[in-house]
Motif scaffolding. Structure first.
Motif, PDB file in Angstrom:
ATOM      1  N   ASN A 198       0.848  -1.201   0.000  1.00  0.00           N
ATOM      2  CA  ASN A 198       0.000   0.000   0.000  1.00  0.00           C
ATOM      3  C   ASN A 198       0.876   1.240   0.000  1.00  0.00           C
ATOM      4  OD1 ASN A 198      -2.255  -1.622   0.057  1.00  0.00           O
ATOM      5  ND2 ASN A 198      -2.452  -1.520   2.302  1.00  0.00           N
ATOM      6  N   GLU A 199       1.942   1.219  -0.786  1.00  0.00           N
ATOM      7  CA  GLU A 199       2.946   2.280  -0.688  1.00  0.00           C
ATOM      8  C   GLU A 199       2.391   3.652  -1.040  1.00  0.00           C
ATOM      9  OE1 GLU A 199       6.116   0.961  -3.252  1.00  0.00           O
ATOM     10  OE2 GLU A 199       4.878   1.072  -5.050  1.00  0.00           O
ATOM     11  N   PHE A 200       1.313   3.704  -1.827  1.00  0.00           N
ATOM     12  CA  PHE A 200       0.635   4.995  -1.998  1.00  0.00           C
ATOM     13  C   PHE A 200      -0.876   4.826  -1.820  1.00  0.00           C
ATOM     14  CE2 PHE A 200       2.478   3.594  -6.088  1.00  0.00           C
ATOM     15  CZ  PHE A 200       1.380   3.413  -6.916  1.00  0.00           C
ATOM     16  N   GLY A 201      -1.258   4.037  -0.812  1.00  0.00           N
ATOM     17  CA  GLY A 201      -2.643   3.964  -0.389  1.00  0.00           C
ATOM     18  C   GLY A 201      -3.369   2.693  -0.774  1.00  0.00           C
ATOM     19  N   GLY A 202      -2.868   1.994  -1.774  1.00  0.00           N
ATOM     20  CA  GLY A 202      -3.464   0.713  -2.161  1.00  0.00           C
ATOM     21  C   GLY A 202      -4.879   0.827  -2.699  1.00  0.00           C
ATOM     22  N   LEU A 203      -5.219   1.967  -3.280  1.00  0.00           N
ATOM     23  CA  LEU A 203      -6.598   2.163  -3.741  1.00  0.00           C
ATOM     24  C   LEU A 203      -6.859   1.584  -5.131  1.00  0.00           C
ATOM     25  CD1 LEU A 203      -7.233   5.824  -2.528  1.00  0.00           C
ATOM     26  CD2 LEU A 203      -7.968   3.689  -1.435  1.00  0.00           C
ATOM     27  N   GLY A 204      -5.820   1.227  -5.860  1.00  0.00           N
ATOM     28  CA  GLY A 204      -6.002   0.650  -7.194  1.00  0.00           C
ATOM     29  C   GLY A 204      -6.662   1.614  -8.160  1.00  0.00           C
ATOM     30  N   ALA A 205      -7.346   1.034  -9.140  1.00  0.00           N
ATOM     31  CA  ALA A 205      -8.046   1.848 -10.142  1.00  0.00           C
ATOM     32  C   ALA A 205      -9.420   2.229  -9.603  1.00  0.00           C
ATOM     33  CB  ALA A 205      -8.179   1.067 -11.439  1.00  0.00           C
ATOM     34  N   PRO A 206     -10.006   3.303 -10.120  1.00  0.00           N
ATOM     35  CA  PRO A 206     -11.366   3.642  -9.698  1.00  0.00           C
ATOM     36  C   PRO A 206     -12.349   2.575 -10.180  1.00  0.00           C
ATOM     37  CG  PRO A 206     -10.658   5.048 -11.522  1.00  0.00           C
ATOM     38  CD  PRO A 206      -9.479   4.231 -11.126  1.00  0.00           C
ATOM     39  N   GLU A 207     -13.428   2.352  -9.420  1.00  0.00           N
ATOM     40  CA  GLU A 207     -14.443   1.382  -9.869  1.00  0.00           C
ATOM     41  C   GLU A 207     -15.032   1.819 -11.191  1.00  0.00           C
ATOM     42  OE1 GLU A 207     -17.463  -0.033  -7.151  1.00  0.00           O
ATOM     43  OE2 GLU A 207     -15.993   0.110  -5.515  1.00  0.00           O
ATOM     44  N   LYS A 208     -15.286   3.108 -11.288  1.00  0.00           N
ATOM     45  CA  LYS A 208     -15.790   3.661 -12.544  1.00  0.00           C
ATOM     46  C   LYS A 208     -14.908   4.859 -12.879  1.00  0.00           C
ATOM     47  CE  LYS A 208     -20.071   5.499 -14.488  1.00  0.00           C
ATOM     48  NZ  LYS A 208     -19.634   5.284 -15.862  1.00  0.00           N
ATOM     49  N   GLU A 209     -14.337   4.821 -14.089  1.00  0.00           N
ATOM     50  CA  GLU A 209     -13.452   5.915 -14.509  1.00  0.00           C
ATOM     51  C   GLU A 209     -14.242   7.215 -14.576  1.00  0.00           C
ATOM     52  OE1 GLU A 209      -9.770   6.657 -15.044  1.00  0.00           O
ATOM     53  OE2 GLU A 209      -9.987   4.790 -16.169  1.00  0.00           O
ATOM     54  N   LEU A 210     -13.674   8.305 -14.045  1.00  0.00           N
ATOM     55  CA  LEU A 210     -14.319   9.603 -14.163  1.00  0.00           C
ATOM     56  C   LEU A 210     -14.342  10.038 -15.624  1.00  0.00           C
ATOM     57  CD1 LEU A 210     -12.765  11.648 -11.215  1.00  0.00           C
ATOM     58  CD2 LEU A 210     -14.957  10.458 -11.295  1.00  0.00           C
ATOM     59  N   ALA A 211     -15.445  10.646 -16.018  1.00  0.00           N
ATOM     60  CA  ALA A 211     -15.524  11.178 -17.386  1.00  0.00           C
ATOM     61  C   ALA A 211     -14.434  12.223 -17.602  1.00  0.00           C
ATOM     62  CB  ALA A 211     -16.899  11.781 -17.627  1.00  0.00           C
ATOM     63  N   SER A 212     -14.014  12.879 -16.512  1.00  0.00           N
ATOM     64  CA  SER A 212     -13.019  13.946 -16.623  1.00  0.00           C
ATOM     65  C   SER A 212     -11.584  13.434 -16.524  1.00  0.00           C
ATOM     66  CB  SER A 212     -13.268  14.975 -15.522  1.00  0.00           C
ATOM     67  OG  SER A 212     -13.218  14.340 -14.251  1.00  0.00           O
ATOM     68  N   ALA A 213     -11.407  12.116 -16.454  1.00  0.00           N
ATOM     69  CA  ALA A 213     -10.057  11.579 -16.246  1.00  0.00           C
ATOM     70  C   ALA A 213      -9.082  12.029 -17.318  1.00  0.00           C
ATOM     71  CB  ALA A 213     -10.102  10.047 -16.199  1.00  0.00           C
ATOM     72  N   LEU A 214      -9.547  12.154 -18.536  1.00  0.00           N
ATOM     73  CA  LEU A 214      -8.658  12.479 -19.646  1.00  0.00           C
ATOM     74  C   LEU A 214      -8.718  13.946 -20.072  1.00  0.00           C
ATOM     75  CD1 LEU A 214      -8.930   9.259 -21.850  1.00  0.00           C
ATOM     76  CD2 LEU A 214      -7.228   9.825 -20.131  1.00  0.00           C
ATOM     77  N   GLU A 215      -9.397  14.780 -19.264  1.00  0.00           N
ATOM     78  CA  GLU A 215      -9.312  16.217 -19.545  1.00  0.00           C
ATOM     79  C   GLU A 215      -7.886  16.698 -19.308  1.00  0.00           C
ATOM     80  OE1 GLU A 215     -12.178  18.226 -17.121  1.00  0.00           O
ATOM     81  OE2 GLU A 215     -13.882  17.490 -18.289  1.00  0.00           O
ATOM     82  N   LEU A 216      -7.455  17.647 -20.106  1.00  0.00           N
ATOM     83  CA  LEU A 216      -6.111  18.202 -19.926  1.00  0.00           C
ATOM     84  C   LEU A 216      -6.177  19.327 -18.908  1.00  0.00           C
ATOM     85  CD1 LEU A 216      -3.129  18.471 -20.630  1.00  0.00           C
ATOM     86  CD2 LEU A 216      -3.766  19.923 -22.554  1.00  0.00           C
ATOM     87  N   LYS A 217      -5.665  19.063 -17.713  1.00  0.00           N
ATOM     88  CA  LYS A 217      -5.660  20.068 -16.661  1.00  0.00           C
ATOM     89  C   LYS A 217      -4.214  20.350 -16.288  1.00  0.00           C
ATOM     90  CE  LYS A 217     -10.128  20.529 -15.973  1.00  0.00           C
ATOM     91  NZ  LYS A 217     -10.781  21.820 -16.279  1.00  0.00           N
ATOM     92  N   ILE A 218      -3.776  21.576 -16.528  1.00  0.00           N
ATOM     93  CA  ILE A 218      -2.392  21.939 -16.245  1.00  0.00           C
ATOM     94  C   ILE A 218      -2.321  23.249 -15.499  1.00  0.00           C
ATOM     95  CG2 ILE A 218      -1.463  20.640 -18.184  1.00  0.00           C
ATOM     96  CD1 ILE A 218      -1.306  23.200 -19.793  1.00  0.00           C
ATOM     97  N   LYS A 219      -1.208  23.434 -14.772  1.00  0.00           N
ATOM     98  CA  LYS A 219      -1.008  24.638 -13.966  1.00  0.00           C
ATOM     99  C   LYS A 219      -1.063  25.901 -14.797  1.00  0.00           C
ATOM    100  CE  LYS A 219       2.661  22.611 -11.141  1.00  0.00           C
ATOM    101  NZ  LYS A 219       4.119  22.652 -11.017  1.00  0.00           N
TER     102      LYS A 219
END
Lengths: 327, 327
Positions: free
Chosen positions: A191-212
């Motif tokens: 669980n080196e970074f929480g062990g949460l795995g993949a989301p049960e359902k991918e967010l529709a916004s997962a592939l939006e380009l969000k940058i600083k």
């Protein structure tokens, strides 16, 4: 291999120094479009210097390139360095990330703090070291989360050690959209970074380009290391393969205003001679260690106490850990 | 942009030619350790030739570097090329993959077939083209599945077109272990490679290192293209970013005996001037198009009729599509 860190909380920046107890064969891959590096030309396979004494990662954008000088001065003081007649010249390549706009007080006047931070980081190097908002990760930020310093390791099927250390100050996200699930999840160990795995359902916004933003205020700088006796040219191959870890963990990666730099170094201490299959596995694990280290750096980060920096993963998502009974 | 293909079923190899209807500004990124390329030095930003006429991808290992000559001859015959006094020299860089050990009859005697295949591929170029075991993908193999030719496209938020074409002959796997689920699944659009997503439960063997062997008989070669008016140096950045698609879709990637090469070309036809954010998005989508194209090339492949080549994805896993009601 020892790791030291120094931070300046007022400036909201810091330095990480990786010191090799014996000179290490090393190379580099620069896949970002806006790198800031010092004394890295000698890392190319056709260049003469055979090994290096340390690698320094620093905040401060190009001002942070003073930090390698501080680490050099410390190492010279303890007798380390490449012999040239009566001189010993510590070979200390390094790279910087840009944390200038993270809300810290950068009004340092005539003399920036990075040389002294580099000296202090080198002088503090030990076998154990802090992750998260430590060293070069102290002032790091992503688009929507605090960045940080991460580290992971692995062992190849024939027993070669592989490890990664990275300071994550990426342009975009380490998560699959505004959620706690890291892109690097398929490679997580324990669980080196929480062990949460993949989301049960991918967010529709997962592939939006969000940058600083598009200024060159982004960078992921890291080092991968092994104990396999490999040549400088082979370590260049390991560095190139390790760069893939940035693609596996961050979106976008290697952008025109990213300064993504990966060093690769070997202690050469393993007794076995690595063959091409070993080199392949070392490079592949170097990439996956780097990807895991990126997620872990974000996972372990704590917030900066100012209004500019984004929240840390734990403040936003820490509750999801207990909900899932993973810790 | 037109695509042509030619195959020799007895040899079990083939050639894909991408013809630009007007010379295209282009560059290249070579991240594999065992590349086979022809006339690619001119693609570096500091070199003088401003644009290219075609890119050729070929089977046949280094023998396949004849194929670019065949495509040149075809293009010269129709009056294409870089003018030097009275001559027109078609500029046709290209790369090869090694399909020598796929069970096809490579006893071609004095004259290998690739020059003629290159000519035929160029002469056949049209707007529509076959995927799977076509052209340079005809004889391609992965560790456990037949390889092939894949292609995908995307549009940036400001309307620039991005596309990828790739011949997949990788050392390892495109799937998360011995299962139908592609590594590239997070980036899939529609059901372009089956729509199966991630496995419900990750296989314990997903991260085992399974490779064909360590000889340089592996390679993923591709081209990404856009319509954004970008410079040769900017197309180099796009090529470097696009190489990340290989890491997102294949494991391992960029190994010492991989010949992974990605070309990046632009028609420059878009009316809008791209800024750095556009370039970032074009590079990111180029990587994701390449990753999707890799999965699609494997998904669309059909088996070679011999005992050496591994089965194709559809023969092994086609049933899982109807089971899931996805097609």
């Amino acid at each position: 291999m020892l790791v030291g860190a120094a931070e300046d909380e007022r400036v909201a920046s810091g330095v990480t120094a990786v010191i090799f107890t014996e000179p290490a064969v090393a190379s580099i891959a620069i896949h970002g479009g806006a790198p800031g590096v010092r004394d890295t030309a000698l890392l190319e396979p056709e260049m003469t210097v055979p090994a290096i004494d340390a690698v320094v990662l620093s905040g401060g954008s190009a001002f942070g390139l003073d930090a390698m000088g501080g680490a050099m001065a410390y190492l010279a003081g303890i007798g380390r360095g490449f012999p040239v007649r009566s001189f010993r010249i510590p070979i200390v390549p390094g790279a910087i990330l840009n944390d200038l706009i993270n809300g810290g007080d950068k009004g340092w006047g005539r003399r920036p703090p990075f040389w002294e931070l580099g000296f202090a980081a080198a002088a503090s190097a030990t076998k154990s070291f802090a992750l998260g908002s430590a060293g070069a990760g102290h002032g790091a930020m992503l688009y929507d989360l605090k960045g940080g310093l991460g580290s992971t390791s692995a062992v190849t099927t024939r027993g070669f050690l592989v490890g990664a250390l990275v300071a994550v100050n990426a342009m975009g996200r380490a998560t699959r959209g505004p959620c706690p699930h890291f892109w690097a999840a398929p490679y997580e160990r324990g669980n080196e970074f929480g062990g949460l795995g993949a989301p049960e359902k991918e967010l529709a916004s997962a592939l939006e380009l969000k940058i600083k933003g598009i200024e060159p205020s982004n960078t992921t700088i890291g080092i991968v290391a092994t104990d396999a006796p490999l040549s400088k040219a082979q370590m260049k191959r390991v560095a190139i393969m390790a760069q893939d870890g940035i693609a596996l963990a961050l979106r976008p990666a290697h952008a025109p205003t990213d300064g993504d730099v990966v060093f690769a170094a070997t202690t050469g201490r393993a007794a076995t001679a690595p063959d091409l299959r070993d080199l392949t596995e070392i490079g592949m694990l170097a990439a996956e260690c780097l990807a895991r280290a990126i997620a872990r750096g974000v996972y372990e980060a704590t917030s900066l106490k100012n209004s500019v920096a984004p929240p840390c993963w734990r403040d936003l998502y820490g509750a999801s850990l207990s909900r899932n009974g993973r810790r």
